[in-house]
Design a protein around this motif. Structure first.
Motif, PDB file in Angstrom:
ATOM      1  N   TYR A  21       0.848  -1.187   0.000  1.00  0.00           N
ATOM      2  CA  TYR A  21       0.000   0.000   0.000  1.00  0.00           C
ATOM      3  C   TYR A  21       0.882   1.235   0.000  1.00  0.00           C
ATOM      4  CZ  TYR A  21      -4.558   2.196   0.418  1.00  0.00           C
ATOM      5  OH  TYR A  21      -5.714   2.884   0.136  1.00  0.00           O
ATOM      6  N   LEU A  22       0.388   2.293  -0.635  1.00  0.00           N
ATOM      7  CA  LEU A  22       1.062   3.585  -0.609  1.00  0.00           C
ATOM      8  C   LEU A  22       0.315   4.513   0.326  1.00  0.00           C
ATOM      9  CD1 LEU A  22       2.075   4.407  -4.301  1.00  0.00           C
ATOM     10  CD2 LEU A  22       3.601   4.409  -2.326  1.00  0.00           C
ATOM     11  N   GLY A  23       1.053   5.241   1.161  1.00  0.00           N
ATOM     12  CA  GLY A  23       0.427   6.232   2.006  1.00  0.00           C
ATOM     13  C   GLY A  23      -0.359   7.227   1.164  1.00  0.00           C
ATOM     14  N   ILE A  24      -1.297   7.934   1.793  1.00  0.00           N
ATOM     15  CA  ILE A  24      -2.192   8.824   1.064  1.00  0.00           C
ATOM     16  C   ILE A  24      -1.418   9.880   0.276  1.00  0.00           C
ATOM     17  CG2 ILE A  24      -4.120  10.431   1.292  1.00  0.00           C
ATOM     18  CD1 ILE A  24      -4.724   7.457   1.944  1.00  0.00           C
ATOM     19  N   ASP A  25      -0.262  10.327   0.793  1.00  0.00           N
ATOM     20  CA  ASP A  25       0.532  11.339   0.080  1.00  0.00           C
ATOM     21  C   ASP A  25       1.530  10.721  -0.884  1.00  0.00           C
ATOM     22  OD1 ASP A  25       2.391  10.253   1.778  1.00  0.00           O
ATOM     23  OD2 ASP A  25       2.912  12.136   2.783  1.00  0.00           O
ATOM     24  N   SER A  26       1.533   9.393  -1.000  1.00  0.00           N
ATOM     25  CA  SER A  26       2.428   8.632  -1.890  1.00  0.00           C
ATOM     26  C   SER A  26       3.900   8.705  -1.486  1.00  0.00           C
ATOM     27  CB  SER A  26       2.288   9.091  -3.353  1.00  0.00           C
ATOM     28  OG  SER A  26       1.039   8.710  -3.872  1.00  0.00           O
ATOM     29  N   HIS A  27       4.200   9.219  -0.304  1.00  0.00           N
ATOM     30  CA  HIS A  27       5.599   9.342   0.113  1.00  0.00           C
ATOM     31  C   HIS A  27       6.043   8.216   1.048  1.00  0.00           C
ATOM     32  CE1 HIS A  27       6.691  13.154  -1.764  1.00  0.00           C
ATOM     33  NE2 HIS A  27       5.456  13.565  -1.499  1.00  0.00           N
ATOM     34  N   THR A  28       5.133   7.311   1.393  1.00  0.00           N
ATOM     35  CA  THR A  28       5.499   6.163   2.216  1.00  0.00           C
ATOM     36  C   THR A  28       4.944   4.902   1.571  1.00  0.00           C
ATOM     37  OG1 THR A  28       5.360   7.522   4.219  1.00  0.00           O
ATOM     38  CG2 THR A  28       5.467   5.142   4.517  1.00  0.00           C
ATOM     39  N   LEU A  29       5.817   3.935   1.380  1.00  0.00           N
ATOM     40  CA  LEU A  29       5.449   2.657   0.794  1.00  0.00           C
ATOM     41  C   LEU A  29       5.427   1.600   1.888  1.00  0.00           C
ATOM     42  CD1 LEU A  29       5.003   0.764  -1.682  1.00  0.00           C
ATOM     43  CD2 LEU A  29       7.515   0.612  -1.862  1.00  0.00           C
ATOM     44  N   TYR A  30       4.323   0.845   1.954  1.00  0.00           N
ATOM     45  CA  TYR A  30       4.175  -0.227   2.942  1.00  0.00           C
ATOM     46  C   TYR A  30       4.088  -1.568   2.213  1.00  0.00           C
ATOM     47  CZ  TYR A  30       2.713   3.658   5.965  1.00  0.00           C
ATOM     48  OH  TYR A  30       2.664   4.842   6.663  1.00  0.00           O
ATOM     49  N   ALA A  31       4.660  -2.593   2.819  1.00  0.00           N
ATOM     50  CA  ALA A  31       4.544  -3.950   2.287  1.00  0.00           C
ATOM     51  C   ALA A  31       4.684  -4.931   3.439  1.00  0.00           C
ATOM     52  CB  ALA A  31       5.599  -4.218   1.212  1.00  0.00           C
ATOM     53  N   SER A  32       4.199  -6.157   3.223  1.00  0.00           N
ATOM     54  CA  SER A  32       4.145  -7.100   4.339  1.00  0.00           C
ATOM     55  C   SER A  32       4.711  -8.463   3.990  1.00  0.00           C
ATOM     56  CB  SER A  32       2.697  -7.265   4.816  1.00  0.00           C
ATOM     57  OG  SER A  32       1.892  -7.797   3.775  1.00  0.00           O
ATOM     58  N   SER A  33       5.259  -9.083   5.011  1.00  0.00           N
ATOM     59  CA  SER A  33       5.563 -10.507   5.011  1.00  0.00           C
ATOM     60  C   SER A  33       4.507 -11.183   5.876  1.00  0.00           C
ATOM     61  CB  SER A  33       6.962 -10.754   5.579  1.00  0.00           C
ATOM     62  OG  SER A  33       6.980 -10.473   6.974  1.00  0.00           O
ATOM     63  N   ALA A  34       4.653 -12.456   6.128  1.00  0.00           N
ATOM     64  CA  ALA A  34       3.699 -13.141   6.996  1.00  0.00           C
ATOM     65  C   ALA A  34       3.721 -12.572   8.409  1.00  0.00           C
ATOM     66  CB  ALA A  34       3.995 -14.633   7.033  1.00  0.00           C
ATOM     67  N   THR A  35       4.881 -12.144   8.876  1.00  0.00           N
ATOM     68  CA  THR A  35       5.028 -11.753  10.279  1.00  0.00           C
ATOM     69  C   THR A  35       5.131 -10.252  10.514  1.00  0.00           C
ATOM     70  OG1 THR A  35       7.461 -11.899  10.157  1.00  0.00           O
ATOM     71  CG2 THR A  35       6.255 -13.900  10.775  1.00  0.00           C
ATOM     72  N   THR A  36       5.441  -9.463   9.453  1.00  0.00           N
ATOM     73  CA  THR A  36       5.861  -8.081   9.674  1.00  0.00           C
ATOM     74  C   THR A  36       5.346  -7.160   8.565  1.00  0.00           C
ATOM     75  OG1 THR A  36       7.905  -8.966  10.633  1.00  0.00           O
ATOM     76  CG2 THR A  36       7.868  -6.612  10.130  1.00  0.00           C
ATOM     77  N   GLY A  73      10.651   7.747  -8.171  1.00  0.00           N
ATOM     78  CA  GLY A  73      10.301   6.343  -8.051  1.00  0.00           C
ATOM     79  C   GLY A  73      11.259   5.555  -7.193  1.00  0.00           C
ATOM     80  N   ASN A  74      12.090   6.246  -6.406  1.00  0.00           N
ATOM     81  CA  ASN A  74      13.086   5.567  -5.587  1.00  0.00           C
ATOM     82  C   ASN A  74      12.652   5.503  -4.124  1.00  0.00           C
ATOM     83  OD1 ASN A  74      14.895   5.274  -7.769  1.00  0.00           O
ATOM     84  ND2 ASN A  74      15.675   7.359  -7.442  1.00  0.00           N
ATOM     85  N   THR A  75      13.114   4.470  -3.434  1.00  0.00           N
ATOM     86  CA  THR A  75      12.996   4.421  -1.983  1.00  0.00           C
ATOM     87  C   THR A  75      14.254   5.025  -1.382  1.00  0.00           C
ATOM     88  OG1 THR A  75      13.934   2.187  -1.940  1.00  0.00           O
ATOM     89  CG2 THR A  75      11.528   2.375  -1.984  1.00  0.00           C
ATOM     90  N   ASP A  76      14.141   5.458  -0.140  1.00  0.00           N
ATOM     91  CA  ASP A  76      15.266   6.114   0.519  1.00  0.00           C
ATOM     92  C   ASP A  76      15.524   5.450   1.853  1.00  0.00           C
ATOM     93  OD1 ASP A  76      17.259   7.824   1.301  1.00  0.00           O
ATOM     94  OD2 ASP A  76      15.911   9.466   1.880  1.00  0.00           O
ATOM     95  N   GLY A  77      16.661   4.799   1.990  1.00  0.00           N
ATOM     96  CA  GLY A  77      17.054   4.208   3.257  1.00  0.00           C
ATOM     97  C   GLY A  77      16.506   2.820   3.484  1.00  0.00           C
ATOM     98  N   ALA A  78      16.836   2.285   4.652  1.00  0.00           N
ATOM     99  CA  ALA A  78      16.420   0.935   5.033  1.00  0.00           C
ATOM    100  C   ALA A  78      14.947   0.927   5.428  1.00  0.00           C
ATOM    101  CB  ALA A  78      17.280   0.442   6.194  1.00  0.00           C
ATOM    102  N   TYR A  98       6.398  -3.597   6.834  1.00  0.00           N
ATOM    103  CA  TYR A  98       7.541  -2.688   6.683  1.00  0.00           C
ATOM    104  C   TYR A  98       7.092  -1.412   5.980  1.00  0.00           C
ATOM    105  CZ  TYR A  98      10.170  -7.064   7.347  1.00  0.00           C
ATOM    106  OH  TYR A  98      10.667  -8.255   7.830  1.00  0.00           O
ATOM    107  N   SER A  99       7.874  -0.348   6.162  1.00  0.00           N
ATOM    108  CA  SER A  99       7.650   0.873   5.390  1.00  0.00           C
ATOM    109  C   SER A  99       8.970   1.403   4.870  1.00  0.00           C
ATOM    110  CB  SER A  99       6.953   1.937   6.245  1.00  0.00           C
ATOM    111  OG  SER A  99       7.826   2.459   7.232  1.00  0.00           O
ATOM    112  N   TRP A 100       8.891   2.104   3.738  1.00  0.00           N
ATOM    113  CA  TRP A 100      10.035   2.760   3.125  1.00  0.00           C
ATOM    114  C   TRP A 100       9.643   4.200   2.809  1.00  0.00           C
ATOM    115  CZ3 TRP A 100       8.503  -2.131   2.263  1.00  0.00           C
ATOM    116  CH2 TRP A 100       9.454  -3.156   2.296  1.00  0.00           C
ATOM    117  N   SER A 101      10.562   5.095   2.930  1.00  0.00           N
ATOM    118  CA  SER A 101      10.351   6.434   2.400  1.00  0.00           C
ATOM    119  C   SER A 101      10.394   6.334   0.883  1.00  0.00           C
ATOM    120  CB  SER A 101      11.445   7.381   2.909  1.00  0.00           C
ATOM    121  OG  SER A 101      11.295   8.662   2.342  1.00  0.00           O
ATOM    122  N   TYR A 102       9.400   6.932   0.199  1.00  0.00           N
ATOM    123  CA  TYR A 102       9.259   6.767  -1.239  1.00  0.00           C
ATOM    124  C   TYR A 102       9.137   8.124  -1.920  1.00  0.00           C
ATOM    125  CZ  TYR A 102       7.497   4.995  -5.726  1.00  0.00           C
ATOM    126  OH  TYR A 102       7.327   4.706  -7.062  1.00  0.00           O
TER     127      TYR A 102
END
Length: 436
Positions: free
Chosen positions: A100-115, A126-131, A117-121
């Motif tokens: 999922y993308l945050g409403i402002d499109s600046h945060t990208l979320y994705a999931s594994s079975a257990t967790t 079209g790049n992510t920034d950092g871990a 995660y988010s990335w600065s986007y």
């Protein structure tokens, strides 16, 4: 009378969407044949992906797709909606479905079975920034492993995360304290440094939901979910055991409602299941009438808990789908909200097979609330949009298996098919859906 209403509502559909091209450059034909409802066009835009599941579209029109066991791939598209270039944006083998993308499109979320995660986007580059940052942790690694993510537009600080059961009949999940067979909500504005714990933190948006994979908000910001119900069910009454699993229980469309406050309602699992096909083994308490479509039943009624207990205690679905069709995603055709599109991944334990298609559930707005046009007792409250020529002969090696959905800014609908490794683009050029 309601069936005429369905046709009237269904005729109002993405008429403003751009035309779908007959083919995309350098993309081979679809691996398996498919048919379309009247007024619809579809074209394959990608192939050779590794189990493509959930997808989102950023503000620049790029497709971001979770490839199960690989990571997140990114795809640029041209004015026709065809993919022009692709790259792996995030390499993380644990990712398996949710994105999922945050409403402002600046945060990208994705999931594994257990967790989660988010990335600065950066939507411009079209790049992510950092871990990645851990947003939610502590979900079970076994059982149903998909964790669907969604954020309500009116509450961009809330993240909704679904969690399925750990087995076919997960009896411990009758308690919401297990945080299984449940949908939960987490406040992103109060995110702890280590992330929210799924079991301890957040609040409930409904429980007793066996595997609520597809989630969608309607025009009032009310949450709806589509549920994969149980397999291999029997019904035992007075010592007589009957196999009812071919056409029961129904898959479900559930109304979960407002997520900014807790919804502690129980939706029935793992005790109450929904009738799809009325049969003589599932009757009312005096044994004279078969329970109708949409009513809930137990596997072995007794003096302590029976079908009437379900009617008193459980929230039944707002609409039912064919048993074992396996709904996996749901998207409204905003801003009209005239139809809810649902992918049916397809059965594994039904003979003949069922599913393997994209359907549309016509919705109406009555008194300010959104609801399906068809009543809860209907077996024909939806329309096949993209479907195989012979559904009863399908398998994962002979038919597309639809999974993820996303509308772009031009009203075109993208859909993934995991086992075939494909992505399709669909559009209703005539703004119509056929009658049901």
């Amino acid at each position: 009378m309601w069936s005429n209403m369905v046709f009237a509502v269904a005729a109002v559909l993405i008429a403003d969407s751009l035309a779908i091209p007959p083919s995309c450059p350098d993309i081979p034909p679809a691996r398996y044949p498919f048919e379309l409802d009247k007024g619809w066009t579809a074209v394959k835009v990608a192939g050779g992906l590794t189990s493509p599941r959930g997808l989102v579209i950023d503000s620049a029109g790029r497709l971001l797709i979770v490839e199960d066991g690989v990571g997140i791939s990114q795809h640029d598209v041209d004015v026709n909606g065809c993919i022009t270039s692709s790259r792996m944006l995030v390499s993380m083998s644990a990712l398996n479905h949710g994105i999922y993308l945050g409403i402002d499109s600046h945060t990208l979320y994705a999931s594994s079975a257990t967790t989660v995660y988010s990335w600065s986007y950066n939507p411009k580059s079209g790049n992510t920034d950092g871990a990645p940052r851990i947003v939610v942790w502590g979900m079970a690694s076994d059982g149903h492993a998909t964790r669907t993510l969604i954020i309500p537009h009116r509450h961009p600080d809330l993240l909704v995360v679904s969690h399925g059961s750990n087995s076919n009949l997960d009896y411990s999940a009758a308690s919401p304290a297990t945080a299984r067979a449940i949908v939960k909500v987490f406040n992103l504005s109060t995110l702890p440094a280590a992330g929210h714990n799924y079991v301890r933190d957040g609040w409930t948006a409904g429980y007793g939901l066996r595997n609520e994979v597809g989630l969608a908000f309607d025009g009032n910001n009310m949450l709806w979910g589509v549920e994969n119900s149980a397999d291999q069910l029997t019904r035992e009454v007075n010592g007589t055991l009957t196999d009812v699993h071919t056409d029961n229980p129904a898959e479900e469309l559930n109304f979960l409602g407002e997520v900014s406050a807790p919804n502690d309602a129980w939706y029935g699992y793992p005790t109450c299941f929904t009738v799809w096909a009325p049969v003589s083994a599932i009757t009312d308490t005096d044994g004279t009438h078969e329970l109708e479509v949409g009513k809930q039943f137990v596997m072995a009624p007794n003096a302590t808990f029976n079908d009437e207990s379900c009617a008193r205690m459980s929230v039944p679905p707002r609409l039912s789908f064919q048993a074992h069709a396996a709904p996996l995603d749901a998207k409204f055709d905003a801003p009209k909200y005239a139809n809810l599109f649902v992918t049916l991944h397809g059965s594994w334990d039904r003979d003949p097979p069922t599913g393997y298609k994209l359907i549309a559930v016509p919705f109406t707005r009555d008194g300010g609330t959104h609801a399906p046009v068809a009543p809860a007792t209907s077996r024909s409250g939806y329309i096949d949009v993209f479907y195989p020529p012979d559904e009863g002969k399908c398998s994962s090696s002979s038919c597309a298996r639809p999974v993820g959905l996303a509308f772009d800014a031009d009203g075109r609908l993208y859909m993934t098919s995991d086992t075939s490794g494909e992505v399709f683009m669909l559009g209703g050029e005539e703004g119509e859906l056929g009658s049901i």
